[in-house]
Design an enzyme around this catalytic site. Sequence first.
Site, PDB file in Angstrom:
ATOM      1  N   CYS A 178       5.000   3.544 -11.991  1.00 25.49           N
ATOM      2  CA  CYS A 178       4.097   3.009 -10.955  1.00 25.49           C
ATOM      3  C   CYS A 178       3.671   1.611 -11.354  1.00 25.49           C
ATOM      4  CB  CYS A 178       2.810   3.806 -10.839  1.00 25.49           C
ATOM      5  SG  CYS A 178       3.020   5.513 -10.786  1.00 25.49           S
ATOM      6  N   GLU A 208      -3.101   8.794  -7.231  1.00 27.95           N
ATOM      7  CA  GLU A 208      -2.498   7.728  -8.032  1.00 27.95           C
ATOM      8  C   GLU A 208      -1.106   7.517  -7.441  1.00 27.95           C
ATOM      9  OE1 GLU A 208      -0.686   5.546 -10.156  1.00 27.95           O
ATOM     10  OE2 GLU A 208      -0.462   7.111 -11.659  1.00 27.95           O
ATOM     11  N   LEU A 209      -1.024   6.510  -6.567  1.00 27.69           N
ATOM     12  CA  LEU A 209       0.195   6.378  -5.755  1.00 27.69           C
ATOM     13  C   LEU A 209       0.964   5.110  -6.123  1.00 27.69           C
ATOM     14  CD1 LEU A 209      -1.621   7.523  -2.486  1.00 27.69           C
ATOM     15  CD2 LEU A 209      -0.454   8.950  -4.175  1.00 27.69           C
ATOM     16  N   PHE A 213       8.102  12.778 -11.039  1.00 22.83           N
ATOM     17  CA  PHE A 213       9.204  12.900 -12.009  1.00 22.83           C
ATOM     18  C   PHE A 213       9.166  11.826 -13.090  1.00 22.83           C
ATOM     19  CE2 PHE A 213      10.930   9.601  -9.310  1.00 22.83           C
ATOM     20  CZ  PHE A 213      11.611   8.804 -10.214  1.00 22.83           C
ATOM     21  N   LYS A 216       1.614  21.744 -10.228  1.00 23.04           N
ATOM     22  CA  LYS A 216       2.907  21.686  -9.536  1.00 23.04           C
ATOM     23  C   LYS A 216       3.621  20.393  -9.942  1.00 23.04           C
ATOM     24  CE  LYS A 216       4.918  19.900  -5.773  1.00 23.04           C
ATOM     25  NZ  LYS A 216       6.264  19.863  -6.316  1.00 23.04           N
ATOM     26  N   GLY A 221       2.470   0.119 -19.362  1.00 20.54           N
ATOM     27  CA  GLY A 221       2.127   0.515 -20.722  1.00 20.54           C
ATOM     28  C   GLY A 221       0.641   0.549 -20.984  1.00 20.54           C
ATOM     29  N   ALA A 222      -0.143   0.910 -19.953  1.00 18.65           N
ATOM     30  CA  ALA A 222      -1.602   0.986 -20.127  1.00 18.65           C
ATOM     31  C   ALA A 222      -1.965   2.035 -21.174  1.00 18.65           C
ATOM     32  CB  ALA A 222      -2.254   1.330 -18.799  1.00 18.65           C
ATOM     33  N   SER A 254       4.300   9.289  -4.247  1.00 17.16           N
ATOM     34  CA  SER A 254       4.467   8.253  -3.232  1.00 17.16           C
ATOM     35  C   SER A 254       3.226   8.131  -2.350  1.00 17.16           C
ATOM     36  CB  SER A 254       5.667   8.589  -2.340  1.00 17.16           C
ATOM     37  OG  SER A 254       5.366   9.738  -1.577  1.00 17.16           O
TER      38      SER A 254
HETATM   39  C1  UN1 Z   1       2.966   6.071 -13.909  1.00 14.24           C
HETATM   40  O1  UN1 Z   1       3.908   5.306 -13.808  1.00 14.24           O
HETATM   41  O2  UN1 Z   1       2.750   6.972 -13.095  1.00 14.24           O
HETATM   42  O3  UN1 Z   1       0.827   2.177 -17.791  1.00 14.24           O
HETATM   43  C2  UN1 Z   1       2.049   6.078 -15.068  1.00 14.24           C
HETATM   44  C3  UN1 Z   1       1.859   2.807 -17.910  1.00 14.24           C
HETATM   45  C4  UN1 Z   1       1.792   4.249 -18.385  1.00 14.24           C
HETATM   46  C5  UN1 Z   1       1.535   5.190 -17.283  1.00 14.24           C
HETATM   47  C6  UN1 Z   1       2.293   4.969 -16.038  1.00 14.24           C
HETATM   48  N1  UN1 Z   1       0.788   4.378 -19.384  1.00 14.24           N
HETATM   49  O4  UN1 Z   1       2.937   2.336 -17.656  1.00 14.24           O
END
Ligand code: UN1
Length: 502
Positions: free
Chosen positions: A295, A261-262, A159, A183, A451-452, A240
Site C-alpha cells: 500500500c 486501511e485501503l 495478500f 478472514k 517500510g513504516a 482495495s
Molecule cells: C501494506 O502495504 O498494507 O510501511 C502495509 C510499510 C509496511 C506495511 C505496509 N510496514 O511498507
Amino acid sequence: MKEFIRDLGLENINYGYSTGLKNRAGAGEELISYSPADQTPIASTTLCTTTDFEEAIQAAKSAYVQWRNVPAPKRGEIVRQMGEAFRKNKQALGQLVSYEMGKSLQEGLGEVQEIIDICDFAVGLSRQLYGLTMHSERPEHRMYEQYHPLGIVGIISAFNFPVAVWSWNAMIAWVCGNVCIWKPSEKTPLSAIACQNIISSVIESNQLPEGLSTLLIGGPEIGQALSSHEDVALVSATGSTRMGKAVAKTVASRLGKYLLELGGNNSIIVTENADLNLTVPAVVFGAVGTAGQRCTTTRRLIVHQSVKEELTQRLVKAYGQLKIGDPLDPAHHVGPLIDQDAVLNYTNAIEAAVAQGGEILFGGEVLEGNYVLPTIIDMPAQTEIVKHETFAPILYILTYEDWNDAIFLQNDVPQGLSSAVFTQNIREAERFLSANGSDCGIANVNIGTSGAEIGGAFGGEKETGGGRESGSDAWKAYMRRQTNTINYGTTLPLAQGIKFDL
Ligand code: UN1
C-alpha cells in the site's frame, strides 16, 4: 516438500476453520494455494461458508466472556508468549510468506519481524491502556474515563502483507480484551494457517478458551458476514478501496465500528536541494520492493526539473542492476506479481500511460510467469492512470518548476496514505509537514514512503479510509471509552448549577 512447510505443520493441514483449539475442514470447496514464484501447488485447504461463520461467532462470543475478565497485563503475558513463538518460527514463516506471496525472502523475514515487534509493543501497552482523570465541577465528585474491550473484532487482511497486518490488529485487539475472527486473503491462506498454528500452541498451553482467535479461510461472503453481523463490534479491513467502501457501507448501516486501511498512491517529491545519494536507494526500494505490491509503494516521483536528468539516469542505472527471480533466493531483489490478473493490470496500466503521453524510460515488459520488469515512465502530467493505484512496480515521473506545484501534485490524487520529500532545505521540509503540505497519514523527510515502523499509527486519509492501526494510540479504536462520575458526598448537586428541589 520444502522444509519450512513441514516445520510449520502444513503438510496435511486439511482445515479451513480453526478456533485456536479445534480445527476442521470448512463446509465449502477445496482451495489450493499456488506459489506465484513457480505456479507450484503448495498445499490445499478448504473454504468456509456462512454456516461455519455462525459457529465461529458462537465460539468467539463465549471466549470473550472469559477473556475480558483476564487482567490486561495478564493478556499481555499471553501476547508475550506469542511473540516468543514467532521468534522461534521466524525463519520458516518468513520463507513461507516469501514463497506463498512472492515477496523477497528479506521482506518475508521483515514481515515476521513486524509481528515480533508489535507483540513487544502490545505487551508494554497492556500496562498502559490509560484513561484520563478530570476535575468535576461538582463538590465531592470524581470524574474519570476508562477503556473497556469492544467484543469481537473481525480482521480482513490482504495478500500483500499476509501476516504482519493481521498481527497489528490481533495483538493490539487481544491486549485490549477482545477476541478476533480473521478472514485472510484467499490468495495467501497458508501463511494465515501457519500463524494460527503458531499461536494455537500458546492458547493450548495456557488453557485459554477456544474462539480467542478464530481463523476462517473464505471468500468475500465471509467478509460480508463479518460486516453485517451485529455481534462483530469492529471490522478492521485492509485491501482495495472498492472492498473498503462495501465494508464501510454495510457496517455503518448497523452503526458498527470499522477501521479501514485501503489503497495508496504514494509520492516522493525530490527538490533541487535533495541529497541524491539518499534519494536513489529510497526510490528504488519504495518502488520495486514487494514488486510494487505494498500500500505504501512509491508510485509517483515529483521531481524538480533541475535534478530530473541526473536522477532519472541514476534510477535507470539502478533498475538495470535489479535481480528479478525466485523470491526465496536471497540474491534476488524482486519477486513475481501475485497472479496473472496482476500481470494484466501491469500491462494495461503501462498501455494507458503511454496512450496518455508517457514515455517508458525503463522496463514495460512481462518476463515469464508472473515476473515483470519494474518500470519507470516519464509522464507529461498527472493523468488519469497516474491517479489510479496499480498494484505493480510502475513508477511515474512528474516534473515541476514551482514548489507549490509539487505539493499540489502530491495531494491531487484520491488516495492519502504515504508521502515523502527529499530535501536538505528546512523550509521545504517543514512546509511539506505543515497543514499546507502533504495531506497523507504518513509524511516523511529524507526517507521513502514504505517500510513504516510499527511504533507509529499506520494509515491514511481520503480513499485510504482514515483508519489508524499498529502503534501510538491506535489501540483506542479497539476499545470503548466510558466516562465515569462518582459522588462521594451527601448531597446531589446537579451539573450546570441546575436546581431541581423536590
Ligand atoms: C501494506 O502495504 O498494507 O510501511 C502495509 C510499510 C509496511 C506495511 C505496509 N510496514 O511498507
